[in-house]
Design an enzyme around this catalytic site. Structure first.
Site, PDB file in Angstrom:
ATOM      1  N   GLY A   1      72.925  62.803  43.348  1.00 35.17           N
ATOM      2  CA  GLY A   1      73.640  61.660  42.795  1.00 35.17           C
ATOM      3  C   GLY A   1      72.840  60.996  41.695  1.00 35.17           C
ATOM      4  O   GLY A   1      71.629  61.204  41.575  1.00 35.17           O
TER       5      GLY A   1
ATOM      6  N   LYS B   1      73.527  57.709  47.006  1.00 36.00           N
ATOM      7  CA  LYS B   1      73.102  58.982  47.597  1.00 36.00           C
ATOM      8  C   LYS B   1      72.162  58.776  48.778  1.00 36.00           C
ATOM      9  O   LYS B   1      72.271  59.463  49.803  1.00 36.00           O
ATOM     10  CB  LYS B   1      72.462  59.877  46.533  1.00 36.00           C
ATOM     11  CG  LYS B   1      71.245  59.296  45.832  1.00 36.00           C
ATOM     12  CD  LYS B   1      70.790  60.199  44.695  1.00 36.00           C
ATOM     13  CE  LYS B   1      69.515  59.669  44.030  1.00 36.00           C
ATOM     14  NZ  LYS B   1      69.740  58.338  43.392  1.00 36.00           N
ATOM     15  N   SER B   2      71.224  57.836  48.669  1.00 33.14           N
ATOM     16  CA  SER B   2      70.288  57.601  49.774  1.00 33.14           C
ATOM     17  C   SER B   2      71.002  57.043  50.992  1.00 33.14           C
ATOM     18  O   SER B   2      70.733  57.450  52.130  1.00 33.14           O
ATOM     19  CB  SER B   2      69.172  56.645  49.339  1.00 33.14           C
ATOM     20  OG  SER B   2      68.345  57.232  48.362  1.00 33.14           O
TER      21      SER B   2
ATOM     22  N   HIS C   1      64.701  49.540  51.865  1.00 33.20           N
ATOM     23  CA  HIS C   1      65.086  50.809  52.478  1.00 33.20           C
ATOM     24  C   HIS C   1      64.744  50.819  53.963  1.00 33.20           C
ATOM     25  O   HIS C   1      65.541  51.242  54.798  1.00 33.20           O
ATOM     26  CB  HIS C   1      64.379  51.979  51.769  1.00 33.20           C
ATOM     27  CG  HIS C   1      65.125  52.499  50.581  1.00 33.20           C
ATOM     28  ND1 HIS C   1      65.921  53.607  50.652  1.00 33.20           N
ATOM     29  CD2 HIS C   1      65.208  52.053  49.303  1.00 33.20           C
ATOM     30  CE1 HIS C   1      66.467  53.836  49.463  1.00 33.20           C
ATOM     31  NE2 HIS C   1      66.036  52.910  48.627  1.00 33.20           N
TER      32      HIS C   1
ATOM     33  N   ARG D   1      67.090  51.082  57.951  1.00 27.88           N
ATOM     34  CA  ARG D   1      66.912  52.248  58.806  1.00 27.88           C
ATOM     35  C   ARG D   1      66.638  51.809  60.236  1.00 27.88           C
ATOM     36  O   ARG D   1      66.025  50.769  60.482  1.00 27.88           O
ATOM     37  CB  ARG D   1      65.749  53.115  58.290  1.00 27.88           C
ATOM     38  CG  ARG D   1      65.982  53.652  56.897  1.00 27.88           C
ATOM     39  CD  ARG D   1      65.055  54.815  56.589  1.00 27.88           C
ATOM     40  NE  ARG D   1      63.650  54.430  56.549  1.00 27.88           N
ATOM     41  CZ  ARG D   1      62.987  54.119  55.453  1.00 27.88           C
ATOM     42  NH1 ARG D   1      63.614  54.090  54.283  1.00 27.88           N
ATOM     43  NH2 ARG D   1      61.719  53.825  55.509  1.00 27.88           N
TER      44      ARG D   1
END
Length: 447
Positions: A281, A287-288, A323, A327
């Site tokens: 991407g 995309k991530s 990020h 998660r």
């Protein structure tokens, strides 16, 4: 349901320990060693239990102490290792065990269980439907036999949350009318044997590639297999073509080859449909996030941040923190540029983010921007590709798609674009699943 593939090979595995044909040599070179086919479902139910299955469970970090049910398809020795009942009896506190299967298979087991062992034998035949703990199990006919017709069966298993799988190993081609037994089953996953490749004549009780494709056509014709069904080929033997060719031919009929130690999540939502997945991407395409969603069904994932540690870079630290915040706490994070080593030694599913950052780090390491040797980067790419192919755990890699924009104004920009484009193409070639994310929308390219 979580299905751990304890083995995906035929009776003699693949490669065969006694063979040096092109197929066996290719598998050995790649380190793709397949043991006898069996599976562990949700740590409580086994689908077949050949002599190699208990040790395979330990190899993949699982205990069989909580197994309460074993579904046996038949009494061939690669599917039934009754000595496991004796070994289990030596351990205190394992609890009750239900062994379910054709009567002839149970007769093989009975001498291995002591009179006081908490083992209950439940004979079944094609057409039966029984409750197995929290699972609803339909017993289907197999075109396969050990001693007599009817002494081999297949299993249609519905889990506690409604997810549904078909365990179809071993069987030869079904007659047309038999597909009515699975009409409108809408399986989430089908584990279908494919033993003989182009040597179908070796046994009518197994499938070669043409019969495998015909079986899938039959399943699709009655609504048992649809576009979202994960079709996994198991019981693979060395009469098959080399692994890359096998992948292409299975892919042409909407299937893929299972791998020993692979964890398949059977059910709704984004999921991995292959052992190796590449997500491409542009910048801020999502995309991530999509890659993280694919891995979300795994309890433990190792997130491989390829940028390494950047001391004193506040903007980078903030990006990493965002990020990490989205998660799960159960995920581990490894910050490294030595991705090949992580791939080769993986024991849990991996999410590698991203290949573009990794490539930048290799270019920096070898001083390419200052006239260094690009050949050293090419060697790093080859090492990464070999590790990607040999990774023992499911793996998802994220990479930038940089070939759709304007031509970079600088020589260094053009070099990076060209190298990353070639890297993406090579990784895609070695992946079962490739997805392009555009404006947050995943577009499947393969798998």
């Amino acid at each position: 349901m979580e299905v751990l593939l304890l083995g995906t090979g035929a009776a003699d595995g693949w490669p065969s320990p006694f063979c040096s044909c092109a197929s066996c040599s290719d598998a050995a070179r790649r380190g793709e060693i397949r043991g006898q086919t069996a599976a562990l479902v949700d740590d409580v139910l086994m689908l077949d239990c050949g002599p190699e299955a208990p040790r395979a469970a330990v190899r993949y970090g699982r205990s069989l102490a909580h197994v309460r049910h074993i579904l046996l398809t038949h009494a061939h020795t690669d599917h039934l290792g009754p000595q496991a009942l004796l070994f289990r009896s030596w351990i205190e506190g394992c609890g009750e065990l239900e062994v379910i299967g054709p009567a002839d298979a149970l007769d093989v087991c009975r001498p291995w269980a002591g009179p006081d062992d908490p083992v209950r034998f439940v004979p079944v035949a094609a057409g039966d439907r029984i409750a197995v703990g929290e699972y609803d199990v339909r017993v289907l006919p197999a075109r396969h036999k050990v001693f007599r017709d009817g002494d081999a069966v297949l299993y249609d298993v519905t889990g506690p949350t409604g997810s549904r799988l078909l365990w179809a190993c071993d069987t030869g081609p079904w007659p047309t009318d038999r597909f009515e037994t699975v009409r409108d089953a809408h399986y989430d996953a089908v584990f279908l044997e494919e033993t003989f490749g182009d040597r179908s004549e070796l046994s009518e009780g197994h499938l070669g590639l043409p019969e495998f494709a015909s079986m899938l056509d039959g399943f699709r014709g009655v609504g048992a297999v649809g576009e979202s069904t994960d079709v996994v080929a198991v019981h693979l033997g060395h009469h098959n073509p080399v692994i890359d060719e096998l992948g292409e031919r299975l892919g042409a009929c909407g299937a893929r080859a299972g791998r020993d130690g692979e964890v398949v999540h059977v059910g709704d939502g984004p999921r991995l449909t292959g052992h190796r997945t590449l997500v491409l991407g542009g910048v801020r395409s999502g995309k991530s996030r999509h890659a993280e969603e694919l891995c979300s069904t795994f309890e433990a994932v190792t997130y491989v941040a390829t940028g390494g540690v950047r001391e004193g870079d506040a903007e980078w630290a903030q990006r990493v923190a965002l990020h990490r915040a989205r998660r799960p706490d159960s995920w581990a994070t490894v910050e490294t540029v030595d991705v090949a080593e992580v791939l080769k030694s993986a024991t849990t599913p991996l999410l590698v983010d991203c290949l573009g950052t990794w490539l930048t780090a290799r270019l920096d390491l070898h001083g390419v921007w200052d006239g260094g040797d690009v050949a050293a980067v090419d060697a790093d790419i080859e090492e990464l590709l070999e590790a990607w192919k040999a990774c023992p755990a499911p793996v998802v890699a994220v990479s930038n798609e940089v070939g759709s924009g304007v031509v970079p104004a600088t020589a260094s920009g053009r070099l990076f674009r060209d190298l990353l484009g070639r890297l993406n193409a090579r990784v895609a070639e070695a992946s079962e699943t490739v997805t392009l994310v555009v404006a947050g929308i995943p577009v499947p390219l393969r798998g």
